[in-house]
Design an enzyme around this catalytic site. Structure first.
Site, PDB file in Angstrom:
ATOM      1  N   SER A 310      -5.634 -70.836  -4.337  1.00 40.95           N
ATOM      2  CA  SER A 310      -6.981 -71.275  -4.015  1.00 40.95           C
ATOM      3  C   SER A 310      -7.731 -71.830  -5.217  1.00 40.95           C
ATOM      4  O   SER A 310      -7.352 -72.848  -5.766  1.00 40.95           O
ATOM      5  CB  SER A 310      -7.730 -70.110  -3.367  1.00 40.95           C
ATOM      6  OG  SER A 310      -8.882 -70.547  -2.725  1.00 40.95           O
ATOM      7  N   ASP A 321      -3.362 -82.989 -13.337  1.00 37.11           N
ATOM      8  CA  ASP A 321      -3.568 -84.400 -13.010  1.00 37.11           C
ATOM      9  C   ASP A 321      -4.294 -85.154 -14.114  1.00 37.11           C
ATOM     10  O   ASP A 321      -4.134 -86.371 -14.253  1.00 37.11           O
ATOM     11  CB  ASP A 321      -4.346 -84.536 -11.695  1.00 37.11           C
ATOM     12  CG  ASP A 321      -3.458 -84.302 -10.485  1.00 37.11           C
ATOM     13  OD1 ASP A 321      -2.280 -83.944 -10.681  1.00 37.11           O
ATOM     14  OD2 ASP A 321      -3.934 -84.478  -9.341  1.00 37.11           O
ATOM     15  N   LYS A 335      -2.937 -72.734  -1.021  1.00 33.29           N
ATOM     16  CA  LYS A 335      -4.125 -72.655  -0.162  1.00 33.29           C
ATOM     17  C   LYS A 335      -5.090 -73.761  -0.569  1.00 33.29           C
ATOM     18  O   LYS A 335      -5.792 -73.640  -1.565  1.00 33.29           O
ATOM     19  CB  LYS A 335      -4.805 -71.300  -0.271  1.00 33.29           C
ATOM     20  CG  LYS A 335      -6.019 -71.203   0.654  1.00 33.29           C
ATOM     21  CD  LYS A 335      -6.717 -69.882   0.524  1.00 33.29           C
ATOM     22  CE  LYS A 335      -7.929 -69.841   1.454  1.00 33.29           C
ATOM     23  NZ  LYS A 335      -8.969 -70.804   1.046  1.00 33.29           N
TER      24      LYS A 335
END
Length: 450
Positions: A310, A321, A335
């Site tokens: 999460s 990224d 999640k």
């Protein structure tokens, strides 16, 4: 923190306990989900509830009222109907009563009476997402992926799972006996634990070796970002700039979206952190980093495993990224949906999945997780017995000439292998992460990284 909170406070958790509250007016947008039919239209909207469905519900309701073996009052039946409706949506949507809201407040502050485990309902079972550091659960050896099969001798079934979950919490000092089925085990084991006042300090910071910082975040609470800034700032002030840092998010079940964004921002100078997309306008959000990297661009390794969930995956996705950290370990939990707490009144609220979240590259990790850049198996390491080979260097040979540097006490024989072996046997993944970080540091600054 370097941003203001939005009206609907989104929650990112892999577990039933929640970590935030919404503003009192947050439920208003949900009331206008569908536009009214035009007066001239004779056909009902395709998603309108049919009278047959209403009759079926009323019929089942009356059958239960009249024929169930024990009398059930109307309030209980209606509450259970609401709970069932939300539980049928996904594993994370739920109806919160007064006790649920109290637990929510406890979790936000990190203070509650319990065992220190994050669990989720999975196919009628209570599955451990992760134990929280230094709690009765972690000290007892409970691991991510374990299943609670019974509570105080009562077997958990789909019918009693809610009450069994509630029973995990209680007054500090009280005892509870759990049946725990470990991963790959055939039979559960019985564990008797004593509940404690769980005061969760979510951030720990220290040096693994001179110049290499270790940052452990166990979950994302209200004060996580400020605690990180304080503790890491203190380490930098005391020991100077670091050659690199390990951010350990293993078995981190998540927490507040806002805290995850702030922590990501602490290590980024620019770039998107995360975006969320849902049906409500307030669910479509984008968070961008501000200038001010606490480590001034020093290399980072982020440790993850299948208990990294999460909000922790928000941080992992943002740093990966944006090419800020190398992800090492195991694939994360996966999640990738956002829950929002929508209050109904002072004592009741709905926790509803309102959006999906996306990493800076636009990737949804829902049910997929984040793949590590360098995968590591879940291994343990034992030190090899080297007593059978007493000669391992020139220094072991009889009558060898001494080294003049060693004679001055400069420790020429200490190559760090003993410390490395100690770390590897206690935490293999961490030792590998440190070795990788040292390689990154050499590439980043070959002159000073020694």
């Amino acid at each position: 923190m370097r941003f203001s909170r939005f009206c609907l406070i989104a929650l990112l958790l892999a577990t039933p306990p929640l970590y935030a509250q919404a503003a009192p007016d947050a439920a208003a947008p949900a009331a206008s989900d569908a536009a009214p039919a035009k007066a001239s239209s004779s056909a009902a909207p395709s998603d309108q509830v049919s009278m047959d469905d209403v009759r079926n519900f009323a019929h089942v309701y009356q059958i239960i009222r009249q024929a169930y073996v024990e009398k059930v009052d109307n309030k209980t039946l209606m509450n259970d109907a609401i709970k069932g409706m939300l539980a049928g949506l996904d594993p994370h949507s739920a109806y919160l009563d007064k006790e649920g809201l109290q637990e929510l407040n406890e979790d936000t502050t990190g203070q509650y009476g319990g065992l220190g485990i994050e669990v989720m309902q999975d196919n009628g079972m209570l599955k451990i997402v992760s134990p929280i550091d230094d709690t009765p659960a972690s000290r007892a050896g409970i691991k991510p992926g374990d299943v609670i099969t019974s509570v105080n001798g009562k077997v958990i079934t789909p019918d009693n799972i809610d009450s069994m979950f509630d029973a995990l919490r209680g007054d500090p000092g009280s005892k509870i006996t759990l049946g725990i089925l470990h991963e790959k085990a055939d039979q559960p084991v019985s564990m008797t634990l004593t509940r404690e006042r769980i005061s969760m300090t979510s951030v720990k910071v220290h040096e693994l070796e001179p110049g290499y910082a270790y940052i452990r975040i166990s979950q994302f609470q209200d004060d996580t970002a400020s605690d990180l800034e304080k503790k890491l700032g203190g380490l930098l002030q005391k020991n100077g700039a670091q050659k690199g840092a390990i951010l350990d998010l293993r078995s981190n079940p998540g927490g507040l979206l806002t805290a995850a964004v702030s922590v990501s921002d602490d290590f980024l100078d620019s770039g998107t952190i995360v975006t969320t997309r849902g049906r409500l306008p307030d669910s479509n959000l984008s968070f961008t980093a501000h200038s001010g990297d606490l480590l001034n661009g020093a290399p980072m390794v982020l440790l993850a495993d299948n208990g990294t969930a999460s909000a922790a995956e928000i941080v992992a996705g943002a740093l990966k990224d944006n090419h800020r950290a190398l992800i090492v370990g195991r694939r994360t939990f996966g999640k990738g949906v956002v829950q929002t707490v929508l209050p109904l009144d002072a004592d009741h609220a709905v926790k509803l999945t309102t959006a999906r979240y996306y990493t800076p590259k636009g990737t949804s990790i829902q049910a997929e997780g984040i793949k590590p850049d360098i995968p590591l198996a879940d291994l343990t390491v034992a030190k090899v017995d080297d007593t059978q080979n007493p000669i391992s260097s020139e220094a072991d040979l009889p009558h060898h000439l001494a080294n003049e540097v060693a004679a001055n006490g400069d420790g020429i024989n200490n190559d760090g292998s003993a410390e490395n072996a100690k770390l590897a046997t206690s935490d293999y993944a961490l030792s590998q992460a440190l070795n990788i970080l040292k390689g990154l540091a050499l590439r980043h600054d070959p002159v000073t990284a020694k």
